[in-house]
Design a protein around this motif. Structure first.
Motif, short mmCIF file in Angstrom:
data_model
loop_
_atom_site.label_atom_id
_atom_site.label_comp_id
_atom_site.label_asym_id
_atom_site.label_seq_id
_atom_site.Cartn_x
_atom_site.Cartn_y
_atom_site.Cartn_z
N PHE A 108 -18.11 49.87 -94.48
CA PHE A 108 -16.81 50.50 -94.23
C PHE A 108 -15.77 49.40 -94.21
CE2 PHE A 108 -13.38 51.58 -91.33
CZ PHE A 108 -13.01 52.85 -91.76
N SER A 109 -14.73 49.56 -95.00
CA SER A 109 -13.68 48.54 -95.08
C SER A 109 -12.32 49.21 -95.13
CB SER A 109 -13.88 47.66 -96.33
OG SER A 109 -12.87 46.68 -96.42
N LEU A 110 -11.51 48.91 -94.13
CA LEU A 110 -10.14 49.42 -94.06
C LEU A 110 -9.29 48.30 -93.50
CD1 LEU A 110 -8.36 51.93 -94.53
CD2 LEU A 110 -8.75 52.54 -92.14
N PHE A 111 -8.27 47.91 -94.22
CA PHE A 111 -7.47 46.73 -93.89
C PHE A 111 -7.15 46.66 -92.40
CE2 PHE A 111 -3.37 44.70 -93.17
CZ PHE A 111 -3.56 43.49 -93.80
N PRO A 112 -7.42 45.46 -91.79
CA PRO A 112 -8.03 44.24 -92.36
C PRO A 112 -9.47 44.05 -91.92
CG PRO A 112 -6.85 43.67 -90.37
CD PRO A 112 -6.81 45.18 -90.46
N VAL A 113 -10.18 45.10 -91.50
CA VAL A 113 -11.53 44.99 -90.92
C VAL A 113 -12.56 45.52 -91.91
CG1 VAL A 113 -13.03 45.79 -89.07
CG2 VAL A 113 -10.68 45.15 -88.56
N ARG A 114 -13.68 44.82 -91.97
CA ARG A 114 -14.82 45.23 -92.80
C ARG A 114 -16.07 45.16 -91.93
NH1 ARG A 114 -16.09 44.95 -98.45
NH2 ARG A 114 -18.33 44.66 -98.84
N MET A 115 -16.93 46.19 -92.00
CA MET A 115 -18.11 46.22 -91.16
C MET A 115 -19.17 47.11 -91.80
SD MET A 115 -16.40 48.62 -88.20
CE MET A 115 -17.78 48.47 -87.09
N GLU A 116 -20.40 47.07 -91.24
CA GLU A 116 -21.50 47.88 -91.71
C GLU A 116 -21.96 48.81 -90.60
OE1 GLU A 116 -24.65 45.49 -93.18
OE2 GLU A 116 -23.46 44.58 -94.78
N THR A 117 -22.34 50.03 -90.96
CA THR A 117 -22.83 51.02 -90.01
C THR A 117 -23.99 51.79 -90.65
OG1 THR A 117 -21.24 52.68 -90.80
CG2 THR A 117 -20.58 51.31 -88.91
N PRO A 118 -24.84 52.44 -89.84
CA PRO A 118 -25.91 53.26 -90.43
C PRO A 118 -25.33 54.34 -91.33
CG PRO A 118 -26.31 52.89 -88.10
CD PRO A 118 -24.94 52.35 -88.38
N MET A 119 -26.00 54.61 -92.43
CA MET A 119 -25.49 55.57 -93.40
C MET A 119 -25.48 56.99 -92.86
SD MET A 119 -26.51 55.87 -97.42
CE MET A 119 -25.45 56.78 -98.55
N GLY A 120 -26.32 57.27 -91.87
CA GLY A 120 -26.33 58.59 -91.27
C GLY A 120 -25.12 58.88 -90.40
N TRP A 121 -24.31 57.86 -90.10
CA TRP A 121 -23.09 58.03 -89.32
C TRP A 121 -21.91 58.10 -90.29
CZ3 TRP A 121 -23.76 53.82 -84.93
CH2 TRP A 121 -24.98 54.05 -84.30
N HIS A 122 -21.11 59.14 -90.15
CA HIS A 122 -20.01 59.37 -91.10
C HIS A 122 -18.68 58.99 -90.47
CE1 HIS A 122 -18.00 61.19 -94.50
NE2 HIS A 122 -17.22 61.86 -93.69
N PRO A 123 -17.90 58.07 -91.08
CA PRO A 123 -16.63 57.65 -90.48
C PRO A 123 -15.53 58.68 -90.66
CG PRO A 123 -16.98 56.51 -92.56
CD PRO A 123 -18.21 57.31 -92.31
N ILE A 124 -14.75 58.87 -89.63
CA ILE A 124 -13.59 59.76 -89.65
C ILE A 124 -12.39 58.97 -89.15
CG2 ILE A 124 -12.54 61.82 -88.65
CD1 ILE A 124 -15.24 63.10 -88.58
#
Length: 538
Positions: free
Chosen positions: A28-44
């Motif tokens: 998941f990358s949204l200016f200016p932070v980039r990170m990794e999360t489990p694929m089963g968790w959906h970002p909102i």
């Protein structure tokens, strides 16, 4: 994108040949932070501004992660004593907020030990501290941290409470925190959201973002230029009642409006309602009849739209470019359908009198309309099955009897929904329709037998007739899975890879569709003998 190549083995079943979603991680990358999360968790995206963001990650049953960050420009690569004190105060505020939320929703919050540094708890080389807790019996952790990069400093807070299916909650949170990176000043603008990945040159600045349940809208600016990008998931649903041309034209009108020089785009995300741009003296009337031309885009057939500009708009744009916004002028929109990702795409560009089409095609080359990994490239069966299992004691102690579930009961309620078994009524038949990939449900319907209806019929008994319910491609595939009475979780495991949708996105739409079928008495519970629900209703 990060993913694990471990294949699924199941419980005594043959391997599907795809990576297990439980072992996959996504970027998941949204200016200016980039990170990794489990694929089963959906970002909102709960809230976004230029300086701060609030992102929630949701699973099928819980909200396992929430991240907030605030960034600023800096000339040094270290924190001052004042900033360290602010970081400690921020941790105290987050802890007090968690206690207040738990008290308001009658949730058992139990802190474990005292707050410790990130180096001590997670072996993480960053300023900040964390504290473990138990949220209704589930292990969780609260952390605040400060990260610096060339020209930027980010202050981030994260609360993580993985679902009961997670085997190593603390290890998952450790990997999330270690994956956090801050983009340096002058680095390219890299954005990775569900189903979307773009990388633009450093001159571009993110000006607005909206996204929820497969829909993403981005707006970026550079000196004298403005570009917008839109992605709509569930393309079959959008195309069910309209042609490609009409849907493309509708998207073009939206992007023409978002790119016009009438003021900044609203960036706060609302749970509902329509956000309208405030009209100013520089705003133009909504585009009614854009010029359309067929073309090939990203390897798919698409349409190019050019904005029609009347003479008074052209004269006004000259004033706007001279005194207000230099990107005023004619706009171009490229729209296309990507069957591989089951998405509709549109990209707009506005940069003055000429050159909008060239700019749009240049930016199009940086868009990946089906990034990897995606929901079609993983096996969701085991992950969804674990989410559906009743694994916590609270499930039995807090049954949902009526009304909407309270927040402490939401996980148990969602597990019960995932465990519902639904079966199609045999009397209902599926007939092919003229549209490709769709069909019509034909079922028997009886006219109402009220006093007024009987009087209008001259005292005759109601006659039986037949009704037809048109289905789109998603509806037809869903109906075909109901033959043997599967559970909702089994239907998700089948349909999500087929339509490139994350289970968190597909789950509410599937429940709404099944509810609509139930209201028409076209489905029944598979846990009871056939016809029981119909007899009760009669």
């Amino acid at each position: 994108m990060a993913k694990t190549l471990q294949k699924t083995t199941g419980t005594g079943e043959a391997s599907s040949g795809l990576p297990d979603a439980r072992n996959c991680w996504s970027t998941f990358s949204l200016f200016p932070v980039r990170m990794e999360t489990p694929m089963g968790w959906h970002p909102i995206i709960a809230d976004w501004t230029v300086q701060s963001s609030r992102i929630r990650w949701e699973s099928l049953t819980t909200t396992p992660l929430e991240v907030n960050w605030l960034w600023r420009k800096t000339e040094t690569g270290y924190l001052s004593d004042r900033e360290r004190r602010k970081l400690d105060e921020g941790f105290d505020r987050e802890a007090a907020g968690a206690e207040k939320q738990a008290k308001a929703n009658r949730i058992a919050l139990e802190w474990k030990d005292e707050a410790r540094s990130l180096r001590e708890l997670f072996d993480l080389d960053a300023e900040g501290k964390a504290r473990e807790y138990r949220w209704n019996g589930l292990p969780g952790c609260l952390a605040v941290m400060a990260l610096t990069a060339k020209g930027r400093a980010v202050f981030l807070s994260a609360a993580c409470c993985p679902p009961v299916s997670c085997r190593d909650p603390l290890g998952v949170f450790r990997r999330i925190l270690k994956s956090v990176r801050v983009a340096e000043e002058g680095a390219p603008l890299h954005i990775v959201l569900p189903g979307l990945e773009v990388e633009w040159p450093a001159e571009w600045r993110l000006d607005g973002v909206r996204g929820r349940e497969g829909h993403v809208y981005l707006d970026v600016e550079a000196p004298g230029k403005r570009v917008g990008l839109a992605r709509l998931g569930f393309a079959e649903w959008h195309l069910a009642n309209s042609s490609h041309e009409k849907v493309y034209a509708s998207l073009a009108k939206v992007l023409f409006d978002r790119s016009e020089p009438g003021g900044p785009v609203q960036t706060t995300i609302g749970s509902g309602g329509k956000l309208e741009r405030v009209k100013t003296v520089l705003g133009r009337a909504q585009e009614k009849d854009p010029e359309a031309e067929g073309t090939e885009l990203a390897g798919h057939p698409g349409v190019l739209f050019n904005e029609r500009r009347r003479i008074h708009i052209r004269m006004g744009d000259r004033i706007v470019r001279r005194f207000f916004r230099k990107y005023a002028g004619a706009a171009t929109v490229l729209a296309w359908h990507c069957p591989a990702s089951h998405s509709l795409w549109a990209l707009s560009a506005r940069c003055g009198e000429a050159g909008a089409e060239a700019l749009a095609r240049e930016m199009l080359s940086t868009v990946r309309c089906h990034p990897d990994p995606n929901p079609t490239a993983v096996d969701w069966a085991e992950l969804i099955a674990e989410e559906a299992r009743m694994q916590s004691g609270d499930d039995d102690r807090n049954p949902i009897k009526r009304g909407k579930p309270q927040i402490q009961d939401a996980a148990a309620w969602r597990r019960k929904q995932l465990g519902f078994r639904v079966r199609a009524i045999p009397e209902v038949r599926l007939e092919p329709s003229s549209k490709d990939g769709t069909g019509d449900l034909v079922y028997e319907a009886t006219a109402p037998d009220t006093m007024l209806a009987r009087a209008l019929r001259g005292g005759r008994a109601p006659e039986k007739g037949y009704r037809r319910l048109a289905l789109d491609a998603i509806g037809r595939q869903t109906w075909e899975t109901l033959e043997h009475g599967p559970a909702v979780s089994d239907m998700l495991a089948i349909l999500c890879p087929r339509f490139a949708a994350h289970p968190v996105e597909f789950f509410p739409k599937l429940l709404a569709f099944l509810k609509m079928l139930g209201e028409r008495r076209l489905v029944e519970s598979a846990d009871e003998p056939p016809g029981v629900e119909t007899k009760k209703a009669e």
